[in-house]
Write an enzyme that holds these catalytic residues in place. Structure first.
Site, mmCIF file in Angstrom:
data_model
loop_
_atom_site.group_PDB
_atom_site.id
_atom_site.type_symbol
_atom_site.label_atom_id
_atom_site.label_comp_id
_atom_site.label_asym_id
_atom_site.label_seq_id
_atom_site.Cartn_x
_atom_site.Cartn_y
_atom_site.Cartn_z
ATOM 1 N N LYS A 94 0.870 -1.188 0.000
ATOM 2 C CA LYS A 94 0.000 0.000 0.000
ATOM 3 C C LYS A 94 0.903 1.234 0.000
ATOM 4 O O LYS A 94 1.443 1.623 1.029
ATOM 5 C CB LYS A 94 -0.913 0.049 1.241
ATOM 6 C CG LYS A 94 -1.948 1.174 1.100
ATOM 7 C CD LYS A 94 -2.392 1.800 2.387
ATOM 8 C CE LYS A 94 -1.509 2.909 2.885
ATOM 9 N NZ LYS A 94 -1.422 4.112 2.032
ATOM 10 N N VAL A 121 -7.184 1.292 4.443
ATOM 11 C CA VAL A 121 -6.381 0.144 3.984
ATOM 12 C C VAL A 121 -5.195 -0.146 4.919
ATOM 13 O O VAL A 121 -4.947 -1.302 5.285
ATOM 14 C CB VAL A 121 -5.898 0.372 2.527
ATOM 15 C CG1 VAL A 121 -4.957 -0.743 2.085
ATOM 16 C CG2 VAL A 121 -7.094 0.430 1.585
ATOM 17 N N GLY A 122 -4.493 0.905 5.340
ATOM 18 C CA GLY A 122 -3.327 0.707 6.208
ATOM 19 C C GLY A 122 -3.704 0.029 7.515
ATOM 20 O O GLY A 122 -3.048 -0.924 7.971
ATOM 21 N N CYS A 152 14.066 11.714 5.222
ATOM 22 C CA CYS A 152 14.080 11.372 6.646
ATOM 23 C C CYS A 152 15.467 11.536 7.258
ATOM 24 O O CYS A 152 15.599 11.819 8.436
ATOM 25 C CB CYS A 152 13.586 9.952 6.823
ATOM 26 S SG CYS A 152 14.413 8.825 5.713
ATOM 27 N N ASP A 162 -5.892 4.878 1.788
ATOM 28 C CA ASP A 162 -5.289 5.732 2.811
ATOM 29 C C ASP A 162 -4.962 4.917 4.061
ATOM 30 O O ASP A 162 -5.258 3.719 4.160
ATOM 31 C CB ASP A 162 -6.183 6.954 3.120
ATOM 32 C CG ASP A 162 -7.553 6.563 3.642
ATOM 33 O OD1 ASP A 162 -7.684 5.427 4.151
ATOM 34 O OD2 ASP A 162 -8.487 7.373 3.542
ATOM 35 N N GLU A 202 10.533 2.203 9.707
ATOM 36 C CA GLU A 202 11.513 3.230 9.334
ATOM 37 C C GLU A 202 10.796 4.559 9.481
ATOM 38 O O GLU A 202 9.886 4.864 8.703
ATOM 39 C CB GLU A 202 11.964 3.047 7.876
ATOM 40 C CG GLU A 202 12.691 1.763 7.591
ATOM 41 C CD GLU A 202 14.069 1.689 8.242
ATOM 42 O OE1 GLU A 202 14.578 2.711 8.736
ATOM 43 O OE2 GLU A 202 14.618 0.582 8.274
ATOM 44 N N GLU A 204 10.555 17.308 13.263
ATOM 45 C CA GLU A 204 10.936 17.057 11.877
ATOM 46 C C GLU A 204 10.087 17.979 11.000
ATOM 47 O O GLU A 204 8.865 17.866 10.974
ATOM 48 C CB GLU A 204 10.639 15.592 11.544
ATOM 49 C CG GLU A 204 11.125 15.200 10.187
ATOM 50 C CD GLU A 204 10.791 13.762 9.849
ATOM 51 O OE1 GLU A 204 9.644 13.350 10.059
ATOM 52 O OE2 GLU A 204 11.684 13.048 9.370
HETATM 53 N N1 LIG Z 1 13.333 6.287 8.167
HETATM 54 C C1 LIG Z 1 13.060 6.144 6.903
HETATM 55 O O1 LIG Z 1 13.571 5.252 6.257
HETATM 56 C C2 LIG Z 1 12.101 7.071 6.231
HETATM 57 C C3 LIG Z 1 12.136 7.177 4.855
HETATM 58 C C4 LIG Z 1 11.241 8.035 4.236
HETATM 59 C C5 LIG Z 1 10.317 8.734 5.018
HETATM 60 N N2 LIG Z 1 10.300 8.609 6.340
HETATM 61 C C6 LIG Z 1 9.339 9.363 7.148
HETATM 62 O O2 LIG Z 1 8.066 9.417 6.522
HETATM 63 C C7 LIG Z 1 7.380 10.608 6.893
HETATM 64 C C8 LIG Z 1 6.808 11.306 5.671
HETATM 65 O O3 LIG Z 1 5.997 10.494 4.964
HETATM 66 P P1 LIG Z 1 4.391 10.571 5.048
HETATM 67 O O4 LIG Z 1 3.932 11.954 5.315
HETATM 68 O O5 LIG Z 1 3.891 9.851 3.847
HETATM 69 O O6 LIG Z 1 4.133 9.759 6.367
HETATM 70 P P2 LIG Z 1 2.746 9.187 6.890
HETATM 71 O O7 LIG Z 1 3.082 8.483 8.141
HETATM 72 O O8 LIG Z 1 1.682 10.205 6.916
HETATM 73 O O9 LIG Z 1 2.326 8.147 5.773
HETATM 74 C C9 LIG Z 1 3.133 7.048 5.436
HETATM 75 C C10 LIG Z 1 2.267 5.915 4.989
HETATM 76 O O10 LIG Z 1 1.520 5.460 6.100
HETATM 77 C C11 LIG Z 1 0.156 5.397 5.770
HETATM 78 N N3 LIG Z 1 -0.591 5.614 7.008
HETATM 79 C C12 LIG Z 1 -0.948 6.779 7.581
HETATM 80 N N4 LIG Z 1 -1.638 6.545 8.719
HETATM 81 C C13 LIG Z 1 -1.705 5.207 8.872
HETATM 82 C C14 LIG Z 1 -2.304 4.339 9.842
HETATM 83 N N5 LIG Z 1 -2.951 4.815 10.889
HETATM 84 N N6 LIG Z 1 -2.183 3.006 9.670
HETATM 85 C C15 LIG Z 1 -1.512 2.494 8.618
HETATM 86 N N7 LIG Z 1 -0.956 3.264 7.660
HETATM 87 C C16 LIG Z 1 -1.039 4.600 7.783
HETATM 88 C C17 LIG Z 1 -0.018 6.453 4.696
HETATM 89 O O11 LIG Z 1 -1.177 6.210 3.945
HETATM 90 C C18 LIG Z 1 1.265 6.276 3.915
HETATM 91 O O12 LIG Z 1 1.160 5.205 3.010
HETATM 92 C C19 LIG Z 1 8.421 11.452 7.588
HETATM 93 O O13 LIG Z 1 8.215 11.423 8.977
HETATM 94 C C20 LIG Z 1 9.725 10.774 7.207
HETATM 95 O O14 LIG Z 1 10.779 11.012 8.089
HETATM 96 C C21 LIG Z 1 11.170 7.771 6.963
#
Ligand SMILES: NC(=O)c1ccc[n+]([C@@H]2O[C@H](COP(=O)([O-])OP(=O)(O)OC[C@H]3O[C@@H](n4cnc5c(N)ncnc54)[C@H](O)[C@@H]3O)[C@@H](O)[C@H]2O)c1
Length: 482
Positions: A174, A210-211, A283, A206, A249, A383
């Protein structure tokens, strides 16, 4: 308008159980350029049953069969890399050159790295020299739910899908609903690569629908998640009921320690450009620059000049400029944090709130540098995920290490110094999963991941493959010489 409303389940493109569409916005012009579907628990159920069925035969394939698939995927990926770059650029705003050379290219680099890893990984071995009748076997965990963010879409997708399938697992991906088109193209590549039906499945949607359904699903054995710490915690809680393996991550607020004995001009310029790369949406971005006080004033001048020289521009144009942020939500968040920095007394030395001159639409922001930040300010703790650098002075090595470690995160840390003794000493004291010295790059085969609230587990190379394997101890093995 591009229509990508079907999901890829059991080797076929199928319509969602319940029709619900979402427009995908190009952040450069704020216009929709594609439509996807938002799935539901019913789509997750279908994907899980396909993946469970496929696991029976995929989990017992040989290393050679899985290597052959990886080679086929690599060939398809390379032929469609330009499509991938265009999709990434349109969905999240990476300038097209960077989208091709860094974003899409990270997929190629990771597939190649996992081919190397899979060739050499020891799936079975005796316990040790002393005990050869205990056999240690690494076996695929099962059905894996993979959730990815929008900022490095293909990097994250390949870092999960490829090792999971190479390990013998089957998967449901997803991707972020904000940047889903690259994953649809990836699914088309997988389809063309001749993988048995059900091994790879794609369901768009979202997080809360789905998550969440994936994280709770009793038919999923492991969740591998990349994204915010907030959502990572939600996934972990939902997965706890069924004691799934969870790999995370998450975010970062990485320190970049610049000692007076560093090559100052090079170190500061490199640090600034690393923060602004991908419009600050990485990140591992070195967003807290800690500078030894004796060179601090000079460092702020170099940083301000580097920020002012950073060009902002349309991602569809060729060049080394910085693109927009991914979304209106991210734009508003970054604007709010810049204003908060000013309110809390940090000294703005480049950029600031509002769009750069000449832009009246698109989620463009100004490359921004704050000096005289202290580590308690909001801009040093949160962040930001935008092109905003916080510069913090320090007096001693001990103080630098203390400030560097004073964060709930522990993803990456950076050291700039000409003193190799000091570099060794400091690198061991930093509570971070990755330390990079004097601009060294992080190898694709090296473990990627963090300490503390930056996550659990490691992606990439040997560690990335191992994340998708269970360990079995078989006692009483008779022939355990190899
Ligand atoms: N450490 C790493 O390897 C790494 C790499 C890239 C990004 N990031 C982090 O990702 C973040 C930015 O990405 P974003 O805004 O897409 O993050 P986000 O957490 O909003 O979304 C990430 C994913 O999680 C899903 N999601 C959101 N809420 C969820 C829930 N309750 N249950 C299951 N899935 C859910 C989203 O649909 C999306 O696919 C930043 O904090 C960044 O640091 C970390």
């Amino acid at each position: 308008m591009l229509r990508k409303t079907d999901f890829y389940i059991n080797g076929k493109w199928i319509a969602p159980a319940v029709a619900k569409e979402l427009e995908v916005i190009n952040p450069a012009d704020e216009q929709a350029f594609a439509v996807i579907s938002l799935g539901s628990a019913a789509d997750v159920d279908k994907a899980v049953s396909a993946a469970r069925k496929a696991f029976i035969s995929w989990s017992i394939t040989s290393r050679e069969e899985r290597l052959a698939w990886l080679e086929r995927l690599l060939a398809v990926y390379e032929t469609r890399i330009a499509d991938m770059a265009t999709a990434i650029s349109s969905e999240m705003g990476a300038p097209i050159k960077m989208a091709l050379d860094e974003q899409a290219a990270s997929g190629t680099a990771h597939i190649k790295a996992f081919i190397r890893t899979l060739k050499n990984f020891k799936f079975e071995r005796p316990l040790d020299e002393r005990n050869k009748t205990t056999r240690i076997a690494y076996e695929p965990i099962g059905v894996c739910g993979l959730i990815t963010p929008w900022n490095w879409p293909m990097n994250q997708v390949v870092l999960k899908v490829v090792p999971a399938i190479a390990a013998g697992c089957t998967v449901i991906l997803k991707p972020s609903e904000i940047a889903p088109i690259s994953s649809v193209i990836f699914a088309e590549m997988v389809d063309a690569s001749g993988l048995p039906a059900g091994v790879f499945n794609l369901v768009n949607g979202d997080g809360p629908s789905v998550g969440e359904a994936m994280s709770r699903h009793p038919g999923i054995d492991m969740m591998s998640f990349t994204g915010s710490t907030r959502a990572g915690v939600a996934v972990t809680k939902a997965a706890a009921e069924t004691v799934k393996r969870v790999s995370l991550e998450l975010g970062g607020k990485s320190p970049n320690i610049v000692f007076a004995d560093a090559d100052l001009e090079a170190a500061i310029t490199r640090g600034v450009s690393h923060v602004f790369n991908n419009t600050g949406q990485s990140c591992n971005a070195p967003t807290r620059m800690l500078v030894e006080r004796s060179v601090y004033d000079k460092a702020t001048e170099i940083a301000a000049a580097a920020a002012k020289a950073t060009k902002v521009g349309d991602p569809s144009q060729d060049g080394d400029h910085m693109g927009p942020l991914v979304s209106e939500m991210q734009f508003n968040k970054v604007q709010g944090l810049i204003e908060q920095g000013i309110k809390e007394g940090a000294r703005l030395i480049a950029g600031g709130a509002g769009r750069p001159e000449g832009f009246n639409r698109g989620y463009y922001v100004r490359p921004t540098v704050f000096a005289d930040v202290n580590n308690d300010m909001t801009i040093a703790r949160e962040e930001i995920f935008g092109p905003v650098l916080a510069m913090i002075p320090f007096d001693t090595e001990e103080e630098a290490v203390e400030i560097a470690n004073d964060t709930p995160y522990g993803l990456a840390a950076y050291i700039q110094s000409g003193d190799s003794e000091r570099i060794r000493r400091v690198s061991k004291q930093l509570r971070a999963g990755m330390v990079r010295i004097n601009g060294a790059s992080h190898a694709a085969d090296a473990p990627f991941g963090g300490y503390k609230q930056s996550g659990i587990g490691r992606e990439g190379g040997h560690w990335g493959l191992e994340d998708f394997l269970e360990v079995k101890a078989i006692s009483g093995w008779e022939d355990s010489a190899a």
